[in-house]
Each structure stands twice: as C-alpha cells, then as structure tokens.
Design a protein around this motif. Structure first.
Motif, short mmCIF file in Angstrom:
data_model
loop_
_atom_site.label_atom_id
_atom_site.label_comp_id
_atom_site.label_asym_id
_atom_site.label_seq_id
_atom_site.Cartn_x
_atom_site.Cartn_y
_atom_site.Cartn_z
N THR A 193 -5.08 -13.45 -11.36
CA THR A 193 -6.10 -14.49 -11.30
C THR A 193 -5.94 -15.34 -10.04
OG1 THR A 193 -6.23 -14.50 -13.68
CG2 THR A 193 -7.14 -16.41 -12.56
N GLY A 200 -5.00 -14.18 -7.22
CA GLY A 200 -5.67 -13.34 -6.20
C GLY A 200 -7.18 -13.47 -6.30
N GLY A 201 -7.71 -13.38 -7.53
CA GLY A 201 -9.15 -13.49 -7.73
C GLY A 201 -9.68 -14.85 -7.32
N ALA A 202 -8.90 -15.91 -7.61
CA ALA A 202 -9.34 -17.26 -7.26
C ALA A 202 -9.35 -17.45 -5.75
CB ALA A 202 -8.42 -18.29 -7.91
N PHE A 221 -9.91 -15.07 -3.61
CA PHE A 221 -11.10 -14.33 -3.20
C PHE A 221 -12.36 -15.20 -3.37
CE2 PHE A 221 -13.11 -9.77 -3.74
CZ PHE A 221 -13.90 -9.99 -2.63
N ALA A 222 -12.47 -15.84 -4.54
CA ALA A 222 -13.69 -16.59 -4.84
C ALA A 222 -13.74 -17.93 -4.11
CB ALA A 222 -13.80 -16.82 -6.35
N PRO A 249 -12.64 -17.06 0.51
CA PRO A 249 -12.83 -15.65 0.91
C PRO A 249 -12.23 -15.34 2.28
CG PRO A 249 -14.95 -16.77 0.58
CD PRO A 249 -13.90 -17.72 0.16
N TYR A 302 -8.53 -14.72 1.77
CA TYR A 302 -8.32 -13.44 1.10
C TYR A 302 -8.50 -12.30 2.10
CZ TYR A 302 -9.20 -9.69 -2.33
OH TYR A 302 -9.17 -8.54 -3.07
N ALA A 303 -9.55 -12.40 2.93
CA ALA A 303 -9.84 -11.34 3.91
C ALA A 303 -8.74 -11.25 4.96
CB ALA A 303 -11.20 -11.59 4.56
N PHE A 329 -4.83 -10.64 3.20
CA PHE A 329 -4.58 -9.35 2.55
C PHE A 329 -4.64 -8.21 3.56
CE2 PHE A 329 -4.70 -9.71 -2.26
CZ PHE A 329 -4.45 -11.07 -2.27
N ALA A 371 -13.27 -22.41 2.86
CA ALA A 371 -13.69 -22.45 1.46
C ALA A 371 -15.05 -21.80 1.26
CB ALA A 371 -13.74 -23.90 0.98
N SER A 372 -15.34 -21.45 0.00
CA SER A 372 -16.65 -20.96 -0.37
C SER A 372 -17.66 -22.11 -0.32
CB SER A 372 -16.61 -20.39 -1.78
OG SER A 372 -16.08 -19.10 -1.74
#
Lengths: 386, 522
Positions: free
Chosen positions: A69, A71-73, A75-76, A79, A82-83, A86, A338-339
């Motif tokens: 989660t 990791g998922g957070a 990503f969301a 982003p 995460y990009a 990773f 941030a998103s």
C-alpha cells in the motif's frame, strides 16, 4: 468536487500519510522480516524453527500489505517519485523483488514436505527475504540523503545515470551501507522482541540475548550516521520556487547544495528534534527492557525508535523526497511531485475511511491469535501449521 | 530515438509476468467462494465432512494463493520500474484505484487469510466462516479495483490532459469507477475466475471418483462445484457478449480486429466463424460466416453498421493530423507562450494529442512530420489482426466446451448416473486446463487488442517505457525467467501431490490413504 482541504495542506498531509504507511510497514512487516533474519540462528531444530515461523504465520501476509500500500500510495500521491525512484533504482528494486519472492512460498510451502533439505532451503529463503529488503530499504534512504543521479527532461521523463552495475554499485557507498545496516539492525531487534513475546524457550531466550547485544549497537550506529550527515554530507535547500499550491512542475524551482542544510528543519521547528531523540533512545530503552524481561514494553519502545529513525530521515530532507545530485532543480519535493488537488482529495477521503477499518480488524486478528507458540501445539497441528 | 528492441523487451516482460500472475488469480477468485459455500454448509448442518472439504480444498487454495501473492508483487513494482513515463503521465488517475485496491482489498484478504489456515482452533465456527468470507470478498474486491484501473487504460474517461504538469489528471472519480468497460470487465473476469475454481474442484473430484477413493467426500465436492460452475459459466458467456457490445461502442478498433473485419459491411454485419486474416492485403481469406450475428452482438440492432479497419484508419489519419497541431501547441505552451490563441488552438485539438504522439516513433518533432511519416503512423494504429482473431476464437470455443462439461455434469449428477459414465469423469479431468487457457487468451485479446496504445488514444505504448537500457531488461528478464520457472515447478509439484493425496493430507485418520494403511498394518 469538494474542497475538503486546500491544495498545499493536502500535499503536506500526504507527506505525513506516506510516512505513516512506511512506519506501519516497519512496525508490522519489519517484525516478520526480523524474525526471518533471526530464523537460522535463534531456532536450530525443526521444531524450534516452526515455533518461530508460526509466531508470525497468521499475520505476515497482512503485514506485507503495508509495503504494497505504501507503494500504491506513492504511485497515486507522488507519481513523479514512483516513476523516477522505481525506474532509477532498477537493479536494487529487482533485488528486493526477487528476495521478496521467497516469503509467501517460504511460509506456505516449507512445512508441506517432511524433508530436512527442503525445509532448511526454505529457512534460508526466509532469511534472504527478510535481510535483503531490510538492508536495501535503508540503503535507499542513505542514497536519498546524498542525492540521486537523475534528471528530468522537458517532457518530464526521468533519466537515470548508468545501467546494470554502473547504476547499482554507486548506490552501495559507505554512508548508504551504514543506513542499510541501521535499517537491518532495527528490524532484527524488532523481530527479536516479538519472538520473546510469542515464542517458547529456548527461541525466546536466544532472542533476548540478541536484543540486549544488538539494540545499543543500532542506537550507536544511528547516532554515528547523524554525525556523518553533519560533517560529510551536503544537504539540499530550495532557493526559489512557485507557491506551494501551484500545479506540480519540478523544473520551475531553483535548488542549491549547502553544507548542513539537512539540519535546517531542527532550527526552524525545534519540536522536530523529538524524532532523532526517539531514534537514539528507542533502541536503548528496548534493549534495557528486554534484559529486564519486559519484551512487550520493549517492543513498543523499539517501535517508537523506528518511527524516530524513519521520521528523522524524512524530516531532515523536508520538503525534498528525492533530491537530484546531477541536476538539483530536477529534485522532487512534496510541493512539486504531488498529484492534482482532486486526486489527493479523493485519496485522502479513501484513506481516512479505510485505514481505521484496517487497523480495527488487524487488531482483532492479532487478539484472536494471541498466545505463546509451543512445541506441543506445533506437534498437535503438524498437518496444518506452517 | 525510440529503440524498438528495447520497447519489445519491456512489453515481453510485462506481458509475461502479467500472464504468469494470472495463472494464480482466477483460481483464488473462484475457489475462495467455493470454500465459503462449503463452510457455510458445515456451520449450518454441523456435518464434519464439510469442514474437511473446506480444509482440504483450502490447502490447495493456499498452495495457489502463495504464488498469487508472490507474482502480484511484481505487478505492483513494474509500472514504476519499467513503465516510468506511463507512471508519470497517468499516475494521477491510474494510481488511485491501485492505492485503494491496497487499502480496501489487499489488507482484507491478506489479514484474514492467515486466520483461515491457522485459526481453526482459536475461532468459533461463525468467526471462522466470517474469516473465510472476508478473504473471498477481499480477493474479489481486488479484482474490482484492478479492473477499474485496467478499464481506464482501455477507455480513459473522467480525465483530461494538463499542459502545465505534462500529464493526465483526474476530473471525475465516478466516471473512472463507473467506466462501462471497467464494469463489464469486472463481472466477466470474476465469473471466469468462478468457472476456473469450479472446474478445478470438478476435475480433481472426478479423478478421485474414477479411482473409487473417498467417494462421499468427492461426490459432495463435485456437487458443489458443478452447480456453482454451471451458473458461472452461463454468466461468463452472457457477460462476454455484453463486453462485445461495449467494445462496439468504445473500442471499435479492437472489435474490428477480433472479427478481422477489414471493411465496413452493410448492416447487419456477418460474424466470421473462421478465416485467414492477412494484414498486408487487408482482407480475410477463406471465410466461413454466420449472417447478421456480428451486427446483433455489437450494436444490438439490425440497421447500424460495424465499422471496418480500413474505414477506421481513414479516421485515424485525420486524428493524427489534428494531433500534430495539438503537439505544436503543447510545445509552444511549455516554451512559455501564454497567449489565449495558442491555448484555444491546443484545447481544440487536445483530444488528438495521443495520435500526434504516435509520430514520435518516426520523428523527433511530430509537428513537422512528413506525409510519408503520417502514412506510416496510420499503419500502426491497428494491432496485428491474426493473433487476436485466433485467440478470441480459442477463448470462445473453450467457453462453450466448459458449458457442456458443467451442463452434462449437472445432469448426470442430478440423475445419479455419474459413476457409471466414466467417459464423462475422464472428460472432466482432461478439461482442467481449459479455463486457464481461456483466461490467458482472453487477457491477450484485451491487451494486445489495445495496441498501439498503453492508454487508449492517449499514450502510445512505445513512449510509456522507462529510460533503461536493453542490458537492464535482459538482466531482469533472465531473473524473472529463472525464478518463475523454479517457482512454477515447485508449485505444480506440490499441487499435484496434495491433489492426489486428497483429504488424507489433513492427517485426520479417516480418509482413504490412512484407513488403507491402518488395514494393512493389522
């Protein structure tokens, strides 16, 4: 939709939330990883190893979701991070992933075949799946603190310097390795405290000796890393940037590398000093409580210690998440990686509703399964226990 | 410039690891509900045999589940490691369902699964049933959220491109969630999982019945599986037809490619049962067709045409040329041009930006692309037809085969003639791989049929990769190949060992291999 919180506040809240998920991971899954690291050493016979494994058996899978989660957070909510992280840490991420492969199968398959070689192979698999990720997560933080060799082009595509070994080996520098050892050490202590709570002797007493010896070392190494950071690692400082509530565009700011900049936050917000203090005191107190045979309180103390250690790394870098060593303005901060406002709002609502529910049933599950795992129990359930 | 080999390796890695992951997912989705059914009967009737059934099939469930978790980790990492531009470009939209999947679904199934295996003595009957139920619910919710994410890749609704942040941003969460593609995919996929779980239990039970072992146990297992399987198999077929209708609406290219319909036919279009699609000649040779059927499936009408690939490509050329204007406007805006005219021009063409980006494989600056480059890009706007055409027919053919297996089994079981019809029991055993092949070909149709797009009409696949080297990819592919092969060998070894052992593996002392041993010892 609804403007629950303004954009700048939400960006800050998500920095806290990602931190909470990482700390949740360390406290829950870190304990399983610690047990995996200790498994070949504190548990020697098959019966002892099954005791150690079954103390975390019902919980390791749920605990691992903290990592997934997080990791998922990222990503969301971030982003861009995460990009860049990773793909930049490609080789290191693969090592973590390949090591983690051994966990689910290690737990579930180990005791399904009654063969010494089979079982001891999986025991070492569980060791690797605990030790390698614990080490590499620390190494990653050690590198973030020194800046990472990546840059963003004008389409905001991230490029990392090097490939294969030329990308991996520079990550394994002395400061980063020290951070890795601290991470490995604190999770191992955590696992050892758990074994004292839930495993029968002689596993529990061996785990106690490990804790008493290792916990002060973790505190000392963390203190040493702080001194090294002050004298040997230049920090990053934002020189000029768009307002905090501007649309995320990392390339719109100026960043400078400045000695001691990683200590700025402790002067601006004195309360932040609580984190490094907890990072040093937590493991020491945990070691003392273990030697006084109070592993429950020791477990809590070490959890505070880990929150302090992870918190110190996050606070020192604030507002940076991933500074760039070769193109400082490409650095990613909580304000520009941030998103969108809308997505952060949706995710905040989802987390605010779901996290308390998760905590609720997780506690219920631990409570139902509580009790010391003994050799007799394993014998009685030899066809169903791990 | 774009290195086609590097892109191909990235795609092979994603496709390989995703298809591998989906070897384990459908069994989890279906078997978890079968466990709930068996355990519910146990709690309601108190008959121990249903508890034994839950525990034995649960053991096989666990062997499968472990690899589902292992390979799922890869999927979580891989968007960032290998598709980093994708992650940047659509993370604002695509990341949300993934994060919610973690919070809502992964926590639920993973927290309770441990208690399912190890909590029999520590929980009351009802508590344990609740644990089983929440595990099943968690895995199915995870399918929901990942298919919301995947549905958005197919049909990116509820979002818009922002030149400032150079990415897609979410505008309506409800549109993303209630995306019609996501909704039909979810029900079709979970129902396919239920079929997989049912056929797995059906086939293994049939094998034990053939051997005459543990008959009361296996007959009951067969009965539960055949009922659940028949209902699920009918749903998969009906919902698959619904997917066809949705495709006709929003993914016309995929539908035309599946049908190898090169040219728009007069309505109602015929359904091509078999044929040999040729990409070069843009036609399908030696066709066997069923009149009207395609038009009815895709448009639910007799008068609306189903567009052919050639006609769609004419439209694609128009959109590529419009995309060139969008790209030019985007570059001006990012270069600091804040004039309202530029913004208005960009906005007018923004929905074709993705088509403009298709030119990036031929030229650095799509705004200045030549006619030859545009023509070349048009050719890439449709996927290669023959693999889609055939995978789809394999999937559908297997679907009807499985429907026969369930229907015949249901009939034979209801009329109590199962054991005398050994041909049927062997058919049930041999049919075990069918749902897996159908699931994998189904996913192939869904994702290969999406090409050349990573995000439909928004982001071309070749642009979505990370900035890695071919060497990085060879290393990671070698790693996956090694570990995944090893894990598969181990998994199949354990699975067949425990499937053959049957409920004797529970060590309760009352099943075939144990009672036989007890007899010989006397």
């Amino acid at each position: 939709m609804f403007d629950l919180l303004d954009y700048a506040t939400l960006k800050f809240v998500w920095w806290i939330l990602v931190g909470v998920l990482l700390m949740g991971f360390a406290i829950t899954d870190g304990m399983d990883m610690g047990v995996g690291v200790l498994l070949p050493f504190v548990a020697r016979t098959d019966a002892e190893r099954r005791i150690a494994i079954n103390t975390v058996g019902p919980h390791w899978d749920g605990n691992q979701v903290w990592l997934i989660t997080a990791g998922g957070a990222i990503f969301a909510a971030w982003p861009a991070v995460y990009a860049a992280a990773f793909s930049g840490f490609y080789m290191a991420m693969l090592l973590v992933l390949f090591a983690l492969f051994f966990r689910p199968v290690g737990f579930d398959y180990r005791s399904k075949i009654d063969d010494t070689l089979w079982r001891s192979a999986w025991d070492w698999g569980l060791f690797v799946s605990g030790a390698v990720p614990a080490l590499i997560f620390g190494v990653a933080f050690g590198n973030l603190l020194q800046g990472v060799p990546f840059h963003l082009d004008d389409m905001l595509r991230s490029h990392y310097q090097g490939s294969l070994l030329t990308a991996l080996l520079p990550l394994l520098n002395p400061f980063a390795l020290l951070a890795g050892v601290i991470s490995l050490g604190m999770l191992t202590v955590h696992g050892a405290l758990w074994l004292q709570l839930r495993a029968d002797d002689p596993v529990a007493s061996r785990a106690r000796k490990t804790t008493v010896a290792l916990a002060p070392v973790v505190a000392l190494l963390f203190l040493g890393a702080g001194v090294w950071l002050w004298f040997g690692v230049d920090g990053f400082r934002v020189v000029s940037a768009p307002p905090h509530d501007a649309a995320s565009n990392p390339l719109a700011k100026e960043v400078a590398r400045v000695a001691h900049a990683w200590f700025d936050i402790y002067a601006v917000v004195p309360a932040a000093k609580a984190a490094p203090v907890a990072g040093v005191l937590g493991p020491i107190v945990a070691g003392l409580l273990a030697s006084a045979r109070r592993p429950g309180l020791g477990f809590v103390a070490n959890a505070f210690g880990m929150v302090g250690i992870i918190g110190s790394a996050g606070l020192s870098m604030f507002p940076f998440i991933m500074p760039s060593s070769i193109d400082p303005r490409s650095s990613l901060t909580i304000w520009d990686a941030a998103s969108s406002h809308f997505t952060l709002t949706v995710m905040f609502v989802a987390a605010a509703i779901l996290l308390p529910i998760v905590l609720g049933y997780t506690i219920w599950c631990y409570a139902r399964m509580w009790g010391r795992v003994t050799a007799d129990q394993i014998e009685a359930q030899s066809h169903s226990a791990y | 410039m774009i290195d086609p080999n590097f892109v191909a390796l990235s795609r092979w890695q994603f496709a390989g690891t995703a298809l591998y992951h989906f070897l384990f997912v459908p069994l989890t989705l279906g078997l978890s509900w079968l466990l709930v059914i068996m355990e519910t009967v146990y709690v309601m009737t108190g008959k121990e045999i249903y508890k034994d059934m839950t525990r034995f099939w649960g053991k096989l469930f666990g062997i499968n589940f472990a690899l589902g978790v292992t390979t799922g980790l890869t999927m979580e990492f891989q968007f960032g490691t290998n598709w980093s531009y994708y992650s940047h470009y659509v993370g604002d939209v695509f990341g949300a369902p993934l994060a919610i999947e973690g919070l809502m679904a992964f926590f639920l199934e993973s927290t309770f699964i441990g208690l399912f295996f190890l909590g029999w003595d520590k929980l009351s009957k009802r508590q344990h049933l609740a644990v089983t139920f929440f595990t099943a619910l968690g895995s199915n919710l995870s399918a929901l959220w990942i298919l919301v994410a995947n549905g958005w890749m197919q049909n990116p609704v509820g979002a818009a491109f922002s030149p400032e942040t150079m990415r897609m941003e979410m505008k309506s969460f409800a549109d993303v969630f209630f995306n019609p593609v996501a909704q039909v995919k979810f029900v079709h996929t979970v129902a396919a999982g239920y079929v997989t779980g049912s056929l797995f239990v059906l086939g293994i039970s049939a094998w034990h019945i053939l051997k005459g072992r543990d008959l009361p146990f296996m007959r009951r297992s067969f009965a539960v599986a055949v009922g659940f399987g028949l209902a699920s198999c009918l749903s998969v077929i009906v919902l698959g037809d619904e997917s066809g209708y949705t495709l006709g609406d929003v993914q016309k290219v995929k539908l035309a490619a599946i049908e190898a319909e090169w040219h728009t036919e007069p309505a109602p279009a015929a359904f091509t049962l078999f044929g040999l699609p040729s990409q070069d000649k843009e036609e399908t040779e030696d066709k066997i067709q069923i009149p009207w059927l395609m038009g009815v499936i895709a448009t639910r009408s007799l008068d609306k045409p189903v567009e052919g690939l050639s006609e769609l490509m004419v439209d694609h050329e128009r959109r590529i040329r419009s995309g060139m204007i969008a790209y030019d406007g985007l570059m001006k805006i990012r270069g600091g041009d804040a004039s309202p005219q530029t913004k208005a021009l960009f906005d007018a063409h923004a929905k074709d930006l993705g088509y403009g980006l298709l030119l990036k494989q031929f030229t650095e600056n799509p705004a200045q692309a030549t006619d030859a480059e545009v023509k070349a890009a048009v050719k890439t706007t449709i996927p290669t037809v023959w693999p889609l055409f055939w995978s789809f027919r394999i999937m559908v053919g297997l679907g009807f085969l499985m429907l026969f297996v369930f229907a015949a089994g249901f009939w034979l079981n209801a009329t109590n003639r199962l054991e005398e019809n050994r041909w049927y029991l062997w058919l049930a055993v041999l049919a075990i791989p069918a749902p897996w092949i159908a699931c994998e070909t189904g996913w192939f149709v869904a994702e290969f049929g999406r090409q050349p797009w990573a995000i439909g009409e928004v982001l071309p696949t070749f642009l979505a990769t990370s900035s890695l080297t071919t060497g990085d990819l060879i290393f990671s592919l070698a790693g996956f190949l090694t570990f995944y092969t090893l894990l598969l060998v181990i998994e199949i070894f354990l699975m067949q060992k425990y499937a053959r052992l049957g409920p004797s593996s529970l060590g309760l002392g009352r099943y075939h291999h144990e009672t036989k041993r007890a007899l010989t010892m006397k």
